[in-house]
Design a protein around this motif. Structure first.
Motif, PDB file in Angstrom:
ATOM      1  N   UNK A 111       0.810  -1.224   0.000  1.00 50.11           N
ATOM      2  CA  UNK A 111       0.000   0.000   0.000  1.00 50.11           C
ATOM      3  C   UNK A 111       0.845   1.277   0.000  1.00 50.11           C
ATOM      4  N   UNK A 112       2.118   1.200   0.371  1.00 54.86           N
ATOM      5  CA  UNK A 112       2.970   2.386   0.377  1.00 54.86           C
ATOM      6  C   UNK A 112       3.411   2.789  -1.031  1.00 54.86           C
ATOM      7  N   UNK A 113       3.406   1.832  -1.950  1.00 56.34           N
ATOM      8  CA  UNK A 113       3.754   2.059  -3.360  1.00 56.34           C
ATOM      9  C   UNK A 113       5.136   2.689  -3.524  1.00 56.34           C
ATOM     10  N   UNK A 114       6.090   2.155  -2.764  1.00 54.52           N
ATOM     11  CA  UNK A 114       7.470   2.643  -2.844  1.00 54.52           C
ATOM     12  C   UNK A 114       8.425   1.514  -3.233  1.00 54.52           C
ATOM     13  N   UNK A 115       7.918   0.493  -3.905  1.00 52.74           N
ATOM     14  CA  UNK A 115       8.773  -0.580  -4.381  1.00 52.74           C
ATOM     15  C   UNK A 115       8.802  -1.816  -3.509  1.00 52.74           C
TER      16      UNK A 115
ATOM     17  N   UNK B 216      12.271  -5.826 -13.378  1.00 51.37           N
ATOM     18  CA  UNK B 216      11.799  -4.854 -14.370  1.00 51.37           C
ATOM     19  C   UNK B 216      11.178  -3.622 -13.711  1.00 51.37           C
ATOM     20  N   UNK B 217      10.453  -3.825 -12.595  1.00 54.84           N
ATOM     21  CA  UNK B 217       9.804  -2.694 -11.917  1.00 54.84           C
ATOM     22  C   UNK B 217      10.692  -2.104 -10.827  1.00 54.84           C
ATOM     23  N   UNK B 218      11.908  -2.631 -10.722  1.00 55.95           N
ATOM     24  CA  UNK B 218      12.890  -2.154  -9.743  1.00 55.95           C
ATOM     25  C   UNK B 218      12.368  -2.237  -8.312  1.00 55.95           C
ATOM     26  N   UNK B 219      11.746  -3.359  -7.992  1.00 55.14           N
ATOM     27  CA  UNK B 219      11.237  -3.585  -6.641  1.00 55.14           C
ATOM     28  C   UNK B 219      12.391  -3.597  -5.641  1.00 55.14           C
TER      29      UNK B 219
END
Length: 179
Positions: free
Chosen positions: A91-95, A127-130
């Motif tokens: 939910x923080x959407x910061x990776x 790819x999404x740099x998690x």
């Protein structure tokens, strides 16, 4: 779509030779099939589901269509679903990502399906740099295999929530830093 061969010996000594395809869920029909697989008696070893799990199994595939999570599923030669893998950005959407489910049909375990899912998932996360991924499981003996898989794949046990699922069934929390 990825098509991978998998070979393995079934528990009765016969060889299971098949190929499977891993795809990302994208249609209502696929969502219904994934839900049916999750609710089947050949997916999870422990079928004493909580009421919340049952609701999750019915609703999660539809939520994937809305973009709330990602579900990959595997099909065998006969086009039947033989496994699923589910992740979602937190939910923080910061990776940071949560890994909700990795489930392989009981007849297709130890033939490379889970490894195919892991490969697909790690490629997507790169790819999404998690930054990291968090996952969890139950502490009952039925979950020892997945616990070992987490440890083999670089996860660290970082916590335990007592009596999370039912009385006497703790939730184990695992973490892996990705970058």
């Amino acid at each position: 779509m990825e098509r991978l061969p998998c070979n393995g010996e079934k528990g009765d000594g016969r060889m299971l030779v098949t190929q499977f395809q891993i795809q990302r869920l994208s249609t209502r029909q696929e969502a219904e099939e994934v839900s049916a697989f999750m609710l089947s008696d050949r997916s999870f070893d422990d079928t004493r589901y909580t009421p919340g799990e049952l609701k999750h199994f019915r609703e999660l595939p539809v939520r994937a269509l809305a973009g709330d999570c990602i579900i990959w599923y595997a099909r065998n030669d006969e086009h039947a679903i033989i496994g699923i893998n589910v992740i979602a950005e937190n939910e923080q959407q910061t990776g940071g990502y949560n890994w909700d489910y990795l489930v392989v049909h009981q007849d297709y375990r130890k033939v490379g399906v889970a490894a195919g899912f892991l490969d697909q998932m790690y490629r997507y996360l790169a790819d999404v740099r998690a930054r990291y991924i968090v996952t969890y499981t139950c502490d009952l003996p039925e979950y020892a295999t997945i616990q070992r898989m987490f440890l083999r794949n670089g996860f660290t046990l970082i916590g335990r929530c007592p009596d999370y699922y039912y009385e006497g069934e703790d939730r184990l929390i695992y973490y892996r830093k990705l970058v």
